[in-house]
Design a protein around this motif. Structure first.
Motif, PDB file in Angstrom:
ATOM      1  N   ARG A  23    -132.819   5.210 -21.710  1.00  0.00           N
ATOM      2  CA  ARG A  23    -131.937   4.302 -21.007  1.00  0.00           C
ATOM      3  C   ARG A  23    -130.501   4.598 -21.381  1.00  0.00           C
ATOM      4  NH1 ARG A  23    -130.427  -1.261 -21.950  1.00  0.00           N
ATOM      5  NH2 ARG A  23    -131.803  -1.368 -23.733  1.00  0.00           N
ATOM      6  N   SER A  24    -129.673   4.889 -20.402  1.00  0.00           N
ATOM      7  CA  SER A  24    -128.270   5.200 -20.638  1.00  0.00           C
ATOM      8  C   SER A  24    -127.414   4.023 -20.191  1.00  0.00           C
ATOM      9  CB  SER A  24    -127.881   6.452 -19.865  1.00  0.00           C
ATOM     10  OG  SER A  24    -126.535   6.764 -20.090  1.00  0.00           O
ATOM     11  N   TRP A  30    -121.383  -2.327 -24.779  1.00  0.00           N
ATOM     12  CA  TRP A  30    -121.903  -2.913 -26.004  1.00  0.00           C
ATOM     13  C   TRP A  30    -120.887  -3.818 -26.687  1.00  0.00           C
ATOM     14  CZ3 TRP A  30    -119.585  -2.269 -30.659  1.00  0.00           C
ATOM     15  CH2 TRP A  30    -118.729  -1.187 -30.818  1.00  0.00           C
ATOM     16  N   THR A 132    -133.163  -4.405 -35.169  1.00  0.00           N
ATOM     17  CA  THR A 132    -133.321  -3.221 -34.322  1.00  0.00           C
ATOM     18  C   THR A 132    -132.296  -2.151 -34.697  1.00  0.00           C
ATOM     19  OG1 THR A 132    -131.740  -3.975 -32.646  1.00  0.00           O
ATOM     20  CG2 THR A 132    -134.038  -4.736 -32.428  1.00  0.00           C
ATOM     21  N   ALA A 134    -130.234  -0.884 -32.700  1.00  0.00           N
ATOM     22  CA  ALA A 134    -128.988  -1.274 -32.033  1.00  0.00           C
ATOM     23  C   ALA A 134    -128.188  -2.251 -32.887  1.00  0.00           C
ATOM     24  CB  ALA A 134    -129.288  -1.892 -30.670  1.00  0.00           C
ATOM     25  N   ARG A 156    -122.366   2.628 -26.083  1.00  0.00           N
ATOM     26  CA  ARG A 156    -123.723   3.121 -26.248  1.00  0.00           C
ATOM     27  C   ARG A 156    -123.934   4.375 -25.409  1.00  0.00           C
ATOM     28  NH1 ARG A 156    -127.360  -2.188 -25.251  1.00  0.00           N
ATOM     29  NH2 ARG A 156    -126.026  -2.291 -23.395  1.00  0.00           N
ATOM     30  N   GLU A 159    -130.918   4.962 -25.595  1.00  0.00           N
ATOM     31  CA  GLU A 159    -131.991   4.460 -26.433  1.00  0.00           C
ATOM     32  C   GLU A 159    -133.273   5.180 -26.025  1.00  0.00           C
ATOM     33  OE1 GLU A 159    -130.715   0.116 -25.447  1.00  0.00           O
ATOM     34  OE2 GLU A 159    -131.951   0.028 -27.258  1.00  0.00           O
ATOM     35  N   ASN A 161    -137.484   6.675 -27.711  1.00  0.00           N
ATOM     36  CA  ASN A 161    -138.437   6.836 -28.806  1.00  0.00           C
ATOM     37  C   ASN A 161    -138.486   8.305 -29.183  1.00  0.00           C
ATOM     38  OD1 ASN A 161    -139.178   4.126 -28.983  1.00  0.00           O
ATOM     39  ND2 ASN A 161    -140.756   4.360 -27.420  1.00  0.00           N
ATOM     40  N   SER A 167    -138.103   4.176 -32.746  1.00  0.00           N
ATOM     41  CA  SER A 167    -136.985   3.962 -31.827  1.00  0.00           C
ATOM     42  C   SER A 167    -135.687   4.510 -32.403  1.00  0.00           C
ATOM     43  CB  SER A 167    -136.823   2.471 -31.509  1.00  0.00           C
ATOM     44  OG  SER A 167    -136.675   1.711 -32.693  1.00  0.00           O
ATOM     45  N   TYR A 169    -131.328   4.724 -31.480  1.00  0.00           N
ATOM     46  CA  TYR A 169    -130.196   4.187 -30.732  1.00  0.00           C
ATOM     47  C   TYR A 169    -129.002   5.104 -31.003  1.00  0.00           C
ATOM     48  CZ  TYR A 169    -126.711   0.732 -29.168  1.00  0.00           C
ATOM     49  OH  TYR A 169    -125.690   0.072 -28.511  1.00  0.00           O
TER      50      TYR A 169
END
Length: 255
Positions: A23-24, A30, A132, A134, A156, A159, A161, A167, A169
């Motif tokens: 995910r961009s 942020w 997390t 993040a 950001r 994100e 895996n 995960s 970030y």
């Protein structure tokens, strides 16, 4: 460490195109987020304090070829890559924080540097289910922002895996001018920050570049930093098995 050739996961900037599953997020979004977990804030403060002490332990080293680094950190193995042209600068464990730095071979082993890779591991922080990557990264960014409130930029990147299912970030932060240098001389800085949450620990890899101080917010070259992200990945987190020694084949075989 021997030179390695590994496949690199496609974790990139929006302008480079992100594959399915990554995910961009547009730059600056942020900044509207807030982090209220006291554990993340306290850990960021702890890291800052430990790193200040760590600066006094630096030792010289030779330039390294491009290599995978497999580091046993608080009962886990953390794997990252070091690009060619860097040399190990220092390594230290203090209480619950592990730190290791690499600088360009052309930079002095002590004193001002132009590029640095900082690897950290914080013991047992991965056991906190609510914390997390993040949130941890946000505290790094806020500390950076506080040093240059009028010339700060950041956002950001992605994100995803990693190959071991943990995960990660990724973000970019930048200062037009700050004085977080050993001699307090003003400098600009851009940093690529990746945070990985392990089963036990929290890890970060920060690639920073410093230059002449400027009054305006820096605009990082996304193509350059995209390539640098590829150069420090893939990341892996594995359990440290009893009796296993380097090169930790049970983990590196998963690349």
């Amino acid at each position: 460490m021997n030179e390695t050739t590994t496949s690199v996961p496609k974790i990139g900037f929006a302008s480079l195109g992100c594959p399915k599953g990554v995910r961009s997020i547009p730059t600056q979004r942020w900044l509207s987020l807030s982090v209220t977990r006291s554990s993340a804030r306290a850990t960021a403060m702890c890291l800052a304090g430990v790193f200040a002490a760590f600066l006094g332990t630096l030792a010289g080293a030779e330039e390294l070829p491009a290599a995978a680094v497999v580091a046993p950190i608080f009962d886990e193995l953390f794997v990252h890559q070091v690009p060619a042209g860097f040399k190990a600068q220092a390594e230290q464990t203090q209480a619950s924080v592990y730190l290791r730095t690499f600088v360009l071979a052309s930079d002095p082993s002590t004193g001002p540097w132009t590029q640095r890779i900082l690897v950290s591991g914080t013991k047992d922080l991965g056991l906190q289910a609510e914390l997390t990557p993040a949130m941890f990264a946000m505290q790094i960014a806020k500390g950076f922002q506080s040093s240059c409130p009028t010339s700060f930029a950041g956002g950001r990147v992605a994100e995803a895996n990693i190959g071991t299912g943990h995960s990660v970030y990724v973000m970019l932060v930048a200062c037009g001018s700050h004085t977080l240098t050993t001699n307090k001389a003003p400098t600009s800085e851009v940093a690529l920050v990746a945070v990985v949450k392990g089963d036990k620990n929290m890890y970060s890899v920060q690639w920073s570049e410093r230059g002449e101080a400027v009054a305006t917010k820096p605009e990082p070259d996304r193509a350059v930093w995209g390539q640098r992200l590829k150069a420090i990945t893939p990341f892996l987190v594995c359990p440290l098995k009893a009796g296993e020694a380097a090169p930790y084949a049970s983990c590196t075989a998963r690349r």
